[in-house]
Design an enzyme around this catalytic site. Structure first.
Site, PDB file in Angstrom:
ATOM      1  N   LYS A 107      -1.897  12.241  -7.337  1.00 58.59           N
ATOM      2  CA  LYS A 107      -2.081  11.183  -6.342  1.00 58.59           C
ATOM      3  C   LYS A 107      -0.699  10.715  -5.881  1.00 58.59           C
ATOM      4  O   LYS A 107       0.171  10.428  -6.704  1.00 58.59           O
ATOM      5  CB  LYS A 107      -2.874  10.027  -6.941  1.00 58.59           C
ATOM      6  N   GLY A 110       1.791   5.924  -0.341  1.00 57.48           N
ATOM      7  CA  GLY A 110       2.171   5.992   1.068  1.00 57.48           C
ATOM      8  C   GLY A 110       3.662   6.138   1.342  1.00 57.48           C
ATOM      9  O   GLY A 110       4.053   6.771   2.327  1.00 57.48           O
ATOM     10  N   GLY A 115      -0.780   3.136   2.264  1.00 58.44           N
ATOM     11  CA  GLY A 115      -0.841   1.685   2.464  1.00 58.44           C
ATOM     12  C   GLY A 115       0.230   1.176   3.427  1.00 58.44           C
ATOM     13  O   GLY A 115      -0.055   0.342   4.284  1.00 58.44           O
ATOM     14  N   ASP A 135      -5.690   5.030  -5.582  1.00 61.22           N
ATOM     15  CA  ASP A 135      -5.660   5.289  -7.034  1.00 61.22           C
ATOM     16  C   ASP A 135      -7.092   5.404  -7.554  1.00 61.22           C
ATOM     17  O   ASP A 135      -7.391   6.243  -8.412  1.00 61.22           O
ATOM     18  CB  ASP A 135      -4.916   4.167  -7.770  1.00 61.22           C
ATOM     19  N   LYS A 167      -3.242   0.543 -10.322  1.00 62.95           N
ATOM     20  CA  LYS A 167      -2.871   1.891 -10.784  1.00 62.95           C
ATOM     21  C   LYS A 167      -3.069   2.026 -12.295  1.00 62.95           C
ATOM     22  O   LYS A 167      -3.630   3.009 -12.774  1.00 62.95           O
ATOM     23  CB  LYS A 167      -1.394   2.125 -10.426  1.00 62.95           C
TER      24      LYS A 167
HETATM   25  N1  ADP Z   1       5.323  -3.523 -14.006  1.00 61.52           N
HETATM   26  C1  ADP Z   1       5.513  -2.840 -12.868  1.00 61.52           C
HETATM   27  N2  ADP Z   1       6.161  -1.650 -12.915  1.00 61.52           N
HETATM   28  C2  ADP Z   1       6.400  -0.947 -11.779  1.00 61.52           C
HETATM   29  N3  ADP Z   1       5.987  -1.351 -10.561  1.00 61.52           N
HETATM   30  C3  ADP Z   1       5.325  -2.519 -10.449  1.00 61.52           C
HETATM   31  C4  ADP Z   1       5.052  -3.305 -11.597  1.00 61.52           C
HETATM   32  N4  ADP Z   1       4.368  -4.406 -11.184  1.00 61.52           N
HETATM   33  C5  ADP Z   1       4.231  -4.316  -9.868  1.00 61.52           C
HETATM   34  N5  ADP Z   1       4.801  -3.192  -9.398  1.00 61.52           N
HETATM   35  C6  ADP Z   1       4.816  -2.804  -7.984  1.00 61.52           C
HETATM   36  O1  ADP Z   1       3.850  -1.786  -7.814  1.00 61.52           O
HETATM   37  C7  ADP Z   1       4.338  -0.862  -6.842  1.00 61.52           C
HETATM   38  C8  ADP Z   1       3.571   0.446  -6.977  1.00 61.52           C
HETATM   39  O2  ADP Z   1       2.240   0.217  -6.550  1.00 61.52           O
HETATM   40  P1  ADP Z   1       1.816   0.611  -5.058  1.00 61.52           P
HETATM   41  O3  ADP Z   1       2.720  -0.062  -4.095  1.00 61.52           O
HETATM   42  O4  ADP Z   1       0.371   0.395  -4.913  1.00 61.52           O
HETATM   43  O5  ADP Z   1       2.188   2.140  -5.106  1.00 61.52           O
HETATM   44  P2  ADP Z   1       1.567   3.384  -4.343  1.00 61.52           P
HETATM   45  O6  ADP Z   1       1.587   3.036  -2.883  1.00 61.52           O
HETATM   46  O7  ADP Z   1       2.498   4.483  -4.721  1.00 61.52           O
HETATM   47  O8  ADP Z   1       0.189   3.573  -4.883  1.00 61.52           O
HETATM   48  C9  ADP Z   1       5.833  -0.789  -7.142  1.00 61.52           C
HETATM   49  O9  ADP Z   1       6.566  -0.339  -6.025  1.00 61.52           O
HETATM   50  C10 ADP Z   1       6.142  -2.224  -7.520  1.00 61.52           C
HETATM   51  O10 ADP Z   1       6.510  -2.966  -6.380  1.00 61.52           O
HETATM   52  C1  X2W Z   2      -8.843  -0.990  -0.418  1.00 57.59           C
HETATM   53  C2  X2W Z   2      -7.409  -0.619  -0.319  1.00 57.59           C
HETATM   54  O1  X2W Z   2      -6.552  -1.372  -0.783  1.00 57.59           O
HETATM   55  N1  X2W Z   2      -7.115   0.546   0.282  1.00 57.59           N
HETATM   56  C3  X2W Z   2      -5.778   1.020   0.449  1.00 57.59           C
HETATM   57  C4  X2W Z   2      -5.858   2.507   0.730  1.00 57.59           C
HETATM   58  C5  X2W Z   2      -4.508   3.159   0.835  1.00 57.59           C
HETATM   59  C6  X2W Z   2      -3.758   3.151  -0.482  1.00 57.59           C
HETATM   60  O2  X2W Z   2      -4.275   2.924  -1.551  1.00 57.59           O
HETATM   61  O3  X2W Z   2      -2.419   3.490  -0.307  1.00 57.59           O
HETATM   62  P1  X2W Z   2      -1.287   3.519  -1.397  1.00 57.59           P
HETATM   63  O4  X2W Z   2      -1.667   4.522  -2.438  1.00 57.59           O
HETATM   64  O5  X2W Z   2      -0.109   3.952  -0.608  1.00 57.59           O
HETATM   65  O6  X2W Z   2      -1.138   2.140  -1.978  1.00 57.59           O
HETATM   66  C7  X2W Z   2      -5.079   0.289   1.624  1.00 57.59           C
HETATM   67  O7  X2W Z   2      -5.730  -0.026   2.613  1.00 57.59           O
HETATM   68  O8  X2W Z   2      -3.857   0.097   1.528  1.00 57.59           O
END
Ligand code: ADP
Ligand code: X2W
Length: 261
Positions: free
Chosen positions: A11, A14, A47, A164, A219
């Site tokens: 996975k 963005g 995202g 995720d 995540k």
């Molecule tokens: N304990 C933590 N360790 C690492 N990242 C964290 C933590 N808590 C919050 N984060 C945030 O979570 C982000 C990753 O989640 P997300 O933005 O949803 O990632 P992705 O878009 O790759 O799914 C990191 O960039 C950071 O800003």
């Molecule tokens: C419901 C919900 O939150 N959907 C996410 C889907 C995309 C996503 O999860 O993107 P990342 O893996 O880059 O965070 C959103 O709209 O951002």
């Protein structure tokens, strides 16, 4: 494809779509893994692209516990950014790396069942595994499915699924090995240091303290769910270290290893 190797479910978040070097490296690693006889499924988010597109259309981003509140008027933009732009950027990069791939979403081949998760969140979907036939067919051809997190419910509503959570369902469908690749090296502690192994009790404690929050909370929950379901660890790592993915095959860990117990 080799029958004794689990399908690797990767996975990617963005931020990868905005990093040409990261994309090229990830696809080169995926190409090597496929070449070695292991099947790969790429599940992706986007995202930050959704945020940009909403802003360009004069709409606001609202999140609750890491999930985007998705009112009806935002659905076309979310679908376009995830199932359209993000999916095709990844396909273009995969093709450039010599990978035969199929761009798809959670709507295809009845692979999952979707429903509205919580009225408060609008058109946000909850999905459960349904039928792996379509994915297995693609994998049997040696093709790499690239799956966006857009789903549909029985009433024909398009739904926005956190990527995720989409990846957990795909991993369960094919009983694959799940690796969640983000823009950070793994789960970080209160001092910003990488946590090498994380179990549920430790994750709960760090979440209570607010050290694990927002997207990382979703995540880690996804990783714990699959680790417990499969009885094997799930890795949370960075797509910047994609060349380390081959280490997984040797049983080595990359990033944070989220444990089943
Ligand atoms: N304990 C933590 N360790 C690492 N990242 C964290 C933590 N808590 C919050 N984060 C945030 O979570 C982000 C990753 O989640 P997300 O933005 O949803 O990632 P992705 O878009 O790759 O799914 C990191 O960039 C950071 O800003
Ligand atoms: C419901 C919900 O939150 N959907 C996410 C889907 C995309 C996503 O999860 O993107 P990342 O893996 O880059 O965070 C959103 O709209 O951002």
């Amino acid at each position: 494809m080799s029958a004794n190797k689990k399908t690797l479910v990767l996975k990617v978040g963005g931020a990868l779509m905005q990093c040409e070097m990261g994309l090229a490296r990830l696809m080169a690693s995926a190409a090597n893994i496929i070449e070695s006889g292991q099947s790969v499924i790429l599940v992706h988010g986007g995202g930050c692209l959704v945020d940009e597109q909403l802003e360009a259309n004069g709409m606001e981003t609202v999140k609750l516990d890491g999930l985007r509140v998705t009112p009806e008027e935002q659905v076309p933009i979310v679908v376009g950014a995830l199932a359209g732009t993000s999916n095709k950027i990844l396909q273009a990069s995969a093709v450039k790396a010599g990978i035969t791939c199929v761009g798809m979403s959670l709507c295809d081949g009845a692979i999952v069942k979707g429903s509205i998760k919580d009225e408060q969140l609008g058109f946000v979907g909850e999905v459960s595994p349904n039928d792996p036939t379509y994915l297995n067919f693609l994998l049997a051809q040696g093709w790499m499915p690239i799956v966006s997190s857009i789903a549909v419910d029985g009433d024909g509503n398009l739904l926005n699924v956190n990527a995720d959570q989409a990846a957990t369902v795909i991993a369960k469908l094919v009983e694959g090995q799940l690796v969640l690749l983000s823009d950070v090296s793994g789960v970080l502690d209160g001092k910003g240091q990488l946590i090498k192994t994380l179990d549920k009790a430790h994750a709960d404690e760090l979440t209570k303290l607010g050290v694990i929050e927002k997207g990382m909370k979703v995540k880690v929950e996804a990783a714990l769910e699959v680790a417990q379901w499969m009885g094997q660890p799930v890795q949370v790592a960075s797509w910047r270290d994609a060349e380390q993915l081959s280490a997984l095959e040797k049983g080595e860990s990359i990033g944070t290893q989220v444990m089943p117990h």
